[in-house]
Design a protein around this motif. Sequence first.
Motif, PDB file in Angstrom:
ATOM      1  N   ILE A   5       5.609 -49.712 -28.294  1.00  0.00           N
ATOM      2  CA  ILE A   5       6.053 -51.006 -27.761  1.00  0.00           C
ATOM      3  C   ILE A   5       7.487 -50.898 -27.249  1.00  0.00           C
ATOM      4  O   ILE A   5       7.816 -51.356 -26.143  1.00  0.00           O
ATOM      5  CB  ILE A   5       5.965 -52.095 -28.852  1.00  0.00           C
ATOM      6  CG1 ILE A   5       4.546 -52.192 -29.408  1.00  0.00           C
ATOM      7  CG2 ILE A   5       6.423 -53.446 -28.316  1.00  0.00           C
ATOM      8  CD1 ILE A   5       4.427 -53.043 -30.654  1.00  0.00           C
ATOM      9  N   LEU A   6       8.341 -50.263 -28.040  1.00  0.00           N
ATOM     10  CA  LEU A   6       9.742 -50.117 -27.653  1.00  0.00           C
ATOM     11  C   LEU A   6       9.910 -49.157 -26.483  1.00  0.00           C
ATOM     12  O   LEU A   6      10.821 -49.327 -25.654  1.00  0.00           O
ATOM     13  CB  LEU A   6      10.562 -49.635 -28.854  1.00  0.00           C
ATOM     14  CG  LEU A   6      10.670 -50.630 -30.010  1.00  0.00           C
ATOM     15  CD1 LEU A   6      11.350 -49.983 -31.220  1.00  0.00           C
ATOM     16  CD2 LEU A   6      11.448 -51.872 -29.572  1.00  0.00           C
ATOM     17  N   LEU A   7       9.054 -48.155 -26.390  1.00  0.00           N
ATOM     18  CA  LEU A   7       9.103 -47.244 -25.245  1.00  0.00           C
ATOM     19  C   LEU A   7       8.844 -47.995 -23.951  1.00  0.00           C
ATOM     20  O   LEU A   7       9.581 -47.844 -22.961  1.00  0.00           O
ATOM     21  CB  LEU A   7       8.073 -46.124 -25.419  1.00  0.00           C
ATOM     22  CG  LEU A   7       8.398 -45.022 -26.425  1.00  0.00           C
ATOM     23  CD1 LEU A   7       7.167 -44.140 -26.627  1.00  0.00           C
ATOM     24  CD2 LEU A   7       9.581 -44.189 -25.958  1.00  0.00           C
ATOM     25  N   PHE A   8       7.805 -48.816 -23.957  1.00  0.00           N
ATOM     26  CA  PHE A   8       7.493 -49.578 -22.752  1.00  0.00           C
ATOM     27  C   PHE A   8       8.586 -50.600 -22.468  1.00  0.00           C
ATOM     28  O   PHE A   8       8.939 -50.850 -21.306  1.00  0.00           O
ATOM     29  CB  PHE A   8       6.133 -50.261 -22.886  1.00  0.00           C
ATOM     30  CG  PHE A   8       5.207 -49.937 -21.759  1.00  0.00           C
ATOM     31  CD1 PHE A   8       5.206 -50.700 -20.604  1.00  0.00           C
ATOM     32  CD2 PHE A   8       4.356 -48.854 -21.839  1.00  0.00           C
ATOM     33  CE1 PHE A   8       4.358 -50.389 -19.547  1.00  0.00           C
ATOM     34  CE2 PHE A   8       3.501 -48.533 -20.789  1.00  0.00           C
ATOM     35  CZ  PHE A   8       3.503 -49.305 -19.635  1.00  0.00           C
ATOM     36  N   ALA A   9       9.139 -51.189 -23.523  1.00  0.00           N
ATOM     37  CA  ALA A   9      10.241 -52.138 -23.335  1.00  0.00           C
ATOM     38  C   ALA A   9      11.423 -51.466 -22.652  1.00  0.00           C
ATOM     39  O   ALA A   9      12.045 -52.034 -21.735  1.00  0.00           O
ATOM     40  CB  ALA A   9      10.661 -52.708 -24.690  1.00  0.00           C
ATOM     41  N   ASN A  10      11.737 -50.240 -23.055  1.00  0.00           N
ATOM     42  CA  ASN A  10      12.855 -49.527 -22.442  1.00  0.00           C
ATOM     43  C   ASN A  10      12.539 -49.092 -21.018  1.00  0.00           C
ATOM     44  O   ASN A  10      13.448 -48.939 -20.191  1.00  0.00           O
ATOM     45  CB  ASN A  10      13.238 -48.326 -23.300  1.00  0.00           C
ATOM     46  CG  ASN A  10      14.133 -48.710 -24.461  1.00  0.00           C
ATOM     47  OD1 ASN A  10      15.312 -49.003 -24.281  1.00  0.00           O
ATOM     48  ND2 ASN A  10      13.588 -48.733 -25.666  1.00  0.00           N
ATOM     49  N   MET A  11      11.267 -48.883 -20.699  1.00  0.00           N
ATOM     50  CA  MET A  11      10.887 -48.653 -19.304  1.00  0.00           C
ATOM     51  C   MET A  11      11.229 -49.883 -18.462  1.00  0.00           C
ATOM     52  O   MET A  11      11.790 -49.763 -17.361  1.00  0.00           O
ATOM     53  CB  MET A  11       9.398 -48.344 -19.209  1.00  0.00           C
ATOM     54  CG  MET A  11       8.989 -47.002 -19.777  1.00  0.00           C
ATOM     55  SD  MET A  11       7.183 -46.768 -19.833  1.00  0.00           S
ATOM     56  CE  MET A  11       6.787 -46.719 -18.079  1.00  0.00           C
ATOM     57  N   PHE A  12      10.896 -51.064 -18.973  1.00  0.00           N
ATOM     58  CA  PHE A  12      11.236 -52.303 -18.264  1.00  0.00           C
ATOM     59  C   PHE A  12      12.750 -52.419 -18.077  1.00  0.00           C
ATOM     60  O   PHE A  12      13.225 -52.833 -17.016  1.00  0.00           O
ATOM     61  CB  PHE A  12      10.724 -53.512 -19.037  1.00  0.00           C
ATOM     62  CG  PHE A  12       9.228 -53.624 -19.105  1.00  0.00           C
ATOM     63  CD1 PHE A  12       8.418 -53.028 -18.150  1.00  0.00           C
ATOM     64  CD2 PHE A  12       8.615 -54.331 -20.128  1.00  0.00           C
ATOM     65  CE1 PHE A  12       7.033 -53.135 -18.206  1.00  0.00           C
ATOM     66  CE2 PHE A  12       7.239 -54.450 -20.195  1.00  0.00           C
ATOM     67  CZ  PHE A  12       6.446 -53.842 -19.231  1.00  0.00           C
ATOM     68  N   LEU A  13      13.488 -52.068 -19.124  1.00  0.00           N
ATOM     69  CA  LEU A  13      14.944 -52.161 -19.052  1.00  0.00           C
ATOM     70  C   LEU A  13      15.503 -51.229 -17.972  1.00  0.00           C
ATOM     71  O   LEU A  13      16.395 -51.601 -17.208  1.00  0.00           O
ATOM     72  CB  LEU A  13      15.559 -51.815 -20.408  1.00  0.00           C
ATOM     73  CG  LEU A  13      17.092 -51.839 -20.482  1.00  0.00           C
ATOM     74  CD1 LEU A  13      17.623 -53.236 -20.182  1.00  0.00           C
ATOM     75  CD2 LEU A  13      17.565 -51.368 -21.849  1.00  0.00           C
ATOM     76  N   GLY A  14      14.980 -49.999 -17.905  1.00  0.00           N
ATOM     77  CA  GLY A  14      15.428 -49.063 -16.890  1.00  0.00           C
ATOM     78  C   GLY A  14      15.153 -49.567 -15.484  1.00  0.00           C
ATOM     79  O   GLY A  14      15.988 -49.437 -14.583  1.00  0.00           O
ATOM     80  N   ILE A  15      13.983 -50.171 -15.288  1.00  0.00           N
ATOM     81  CA  ILE A  15      13.655 -50.741 -13.977  1.00  0.00           C
ATOM     82  C   ILE A  15      14.594 -51.900 -13.665  1.00  0.00           C
ATOM     83  O   ILE A  15      15.054 -52.056 -12.528  1.00  0.00           O
ATOM     84  CB  ILE A  15      12.189 -51.208 -13.957  1.00  0.00           C
ATOM     85  CG1 ILE A  15      11.259 -49.996 -14.089  1.00  0.00           C
ATOM     86  CG2 ILE A  15      11.876 -51.981 -12.675  1.00  0.00           C
ATOM     87  CD1 ILE A  15       9.801 -50.353 -14.305  1.00  0.00           C
ATOM     88  N   TYR A  16      14.905 -52.694 -14.682  1.00  0.00           N
ATOM     89  CA  TYR A  16      15.838 -53.803 -14.471  1.00  0.00           C
ATOM     90  C   TYR A  16      17.208 -53.293 -14.034  1.00  0.00           C
ATOM     91  O   TYR A  16      17.852 -53.881 -13.154  1.00  0.00           O
ATOM     92  CB  TYR A  16      15.969 -54.634 -15.750  1.00  0.00           C
ATOM     93  CG  TYR A  16      17.099 -55.636 -15.689  1.00  0.00           C
ATOM     94  CD1 TYR A  16      16.993 -56.779 -14.903  1.00  0.00           C
ATOM     95  CD2 TYR A  16      18.285 -55.414 -16.380  1.00  0.00           C
ATOM     96  CE1 TYR A  16      18.036 -57.686 -14.821  1.00  0.00           C
ATOM     97  CE2 TYR A  16      19.334 -56.317 -16.301  1.00  0.00           C
ATOM     98  CZ  TYR A  16      19.204 -57.449 -15.520  1.00  0.00           C
ATOM     99  OH  TYR A  16      20.241 -58.333 -15.427  1.00  0.00           O
ATOM    100  N   TYR A  17      17.678 -52.192 -14.630  1.00  0.00           N
ATOM    101  CA  TYR A  17      18.963 -51.628 -14.215  1.00  0.00           C
ATOM    102  C   TYR A  17      18.931 -51.251 -12.738  1.00  0.00           C
ATOM    103  O   TYR A  17      19.916 -51.427 -12.015  1.00  0.00           O
ATOM    104  CB  TYR A  17      19.294 -50.398 -15.053  1.00  0.00           C
ATOM    105  CG  TYR A  17      19.748 -50.708 -16.458  1.00  0.00           C
ATOM    106  CD1 TYR A  17      20.515 -51.832 -16.730  1.00  0.00           C
ATOM    107  CD2 TYR A  17      19.420 -49.872 -17.528  1.00  0.00           C
ATOM    108  CE1 TYR A  17      20.931 -52.123 -18.021  1.00  0.00           C
ATOM    109  CE2 TYR A  17      19.837 -50.148 -18.821  1.00  0.00           C
ATOM    110  CZ  TYR A  17      20.587 -51.281 -19.058  1.00  0.00           C
ATOM    111  OH  TYR A  17      21.004 -51.565 -20.336  1.00  0.00           O
TER     112      TYR A  17
END
Length: 500
Positions: free
Chosen positions: A353-365
């Motif tokens: 779950i946290l891995l996918f969340a951090n993928m979203f965060l990277g895209i947001y950056y």
Amino acid sequence: MSSIKKLAGQTMWYGASSIAARFINYLLTPLLTYGLAKTSDYGKMGLIYAAIPILNVLFTYGFETAYFRFSSKEENKNIIYDTAALSLFFSTIVFSIILWLNQSAFGAFTGLTNFPEIIRLSIIVISLDALSTIPFAKLRQEERPLKFAFVKIAGILLNIFITWFFIVYCPKQMQQPKGSWVVLVFNTETNPIVYVVFANVVQSAVTLLLLWKEIAKIQLKFNARLWKQMMIYSLPLVIAGMGGMINETFDRLMLRWWLPGTETFREEQVGIYNACYKLSILITLFIQAFRMGAEPFFFKQAESNNPQKVYARVMKFFVMIISIMFLVVALYLPVWKHFIGPKYWSGLKVVPILLFANMFLGIYYNLSIWYKITNKTMAGAWVTLAGAAITIIINYVFIPYFSFMACAWATFTCYGSMMVISYVWGQKVYRIPYAWKKLIAYMVIAFLLFFIHHTITAYITHYAFSYILATLLLLLFIGFLLKIERKEMQKLPFVGKYLA
């Protein structure tokens, strides 16, 4: 593609240093999760290191990004470093005094009122780190990754050595005959987290010393006009940064505040969640490395012809890489879990779950470039505040029932929402031709491959079979990407010659 190659080169340089520095720093995780006798002590560390980044945002008030934004203008190049550095120097003194006089409030905020030594040492860390912000930014702006890497890695190595000395070596020596010399520097009655934060103090102090040449270049030149422009630009970034820290680290504090049970139980749950969060290391490392190279790169590209096309291509390669990294961690979790102590493995279900969340965060950056180059930084603040509201609401409602699982899903929902909001808003203000259908497809396929592996291995539990299946699925995904993006890949160095 020459711009992409340049970014790849900068990301590799800064990536090598950042990944090396972060990876070495992550070695503290097995050192502490295996070395600390109590899970609750690791929870205490998670609490203090959840609060420190929030205060770092206030102490630096977005001036690092403002430095990159305004240093790209020719008329500012001779004065911006002095102006930014002097501003941070004097504000750090003021903020440090205020924080020192309010130690009890800081202690109550973190739940560490009974550990004043940790609070005092943390204030010193925050202050020293703030002072090194602009010298580090200068190294990045001048594209001096070797000095940047040396300073970062040297400080972290020293931190690890001091931590190992106090957490591992000294306790063993204390079991020897009473004549051991470590009694001069080590007290068994002191909470071990005091020594962990002390090691961070030493690291921060040595980092400043290693940056002395950059600090010595600061002259007493202060441009009030430029400073005002930088403050107007950066203050919304403080709001965005605060919201970002709420999204990234605040859940540890909320877990302690809102989870029912004894204080020790709550700190143990924080410790388990904090340790498992570290297993998103691979994606986190890459995102950090990417940000180090991308931020100054994006601002420079803004002055070129058709920068939107460059941003879109960067996004595509970024999503491809983090999708592969998601599978590398998620499919091989039985290997990665040994990075933390066995007493923390009960929280491993939060990792995908946290891995996918951090993928979203990277895209947001990546997406955030639209409001930075259009000087609409308040938009970034609103997006981040929306994410922070989602984080707080979900955690407040569900932590009492689902413990740290609520934190993981709150992070997932928060970053996913920020990504979508930023994309929709950004396309209206500064349109970038992202291949969003293809990018979504890549992430969905990566998740489906993980789901297939997880479902099959739930019935066939043999380790060898799990690893073989994981490898086949990973290679299948990489092969799929290479086939779909063959033309783009052929334009990249070190890749194209193998696909020609």
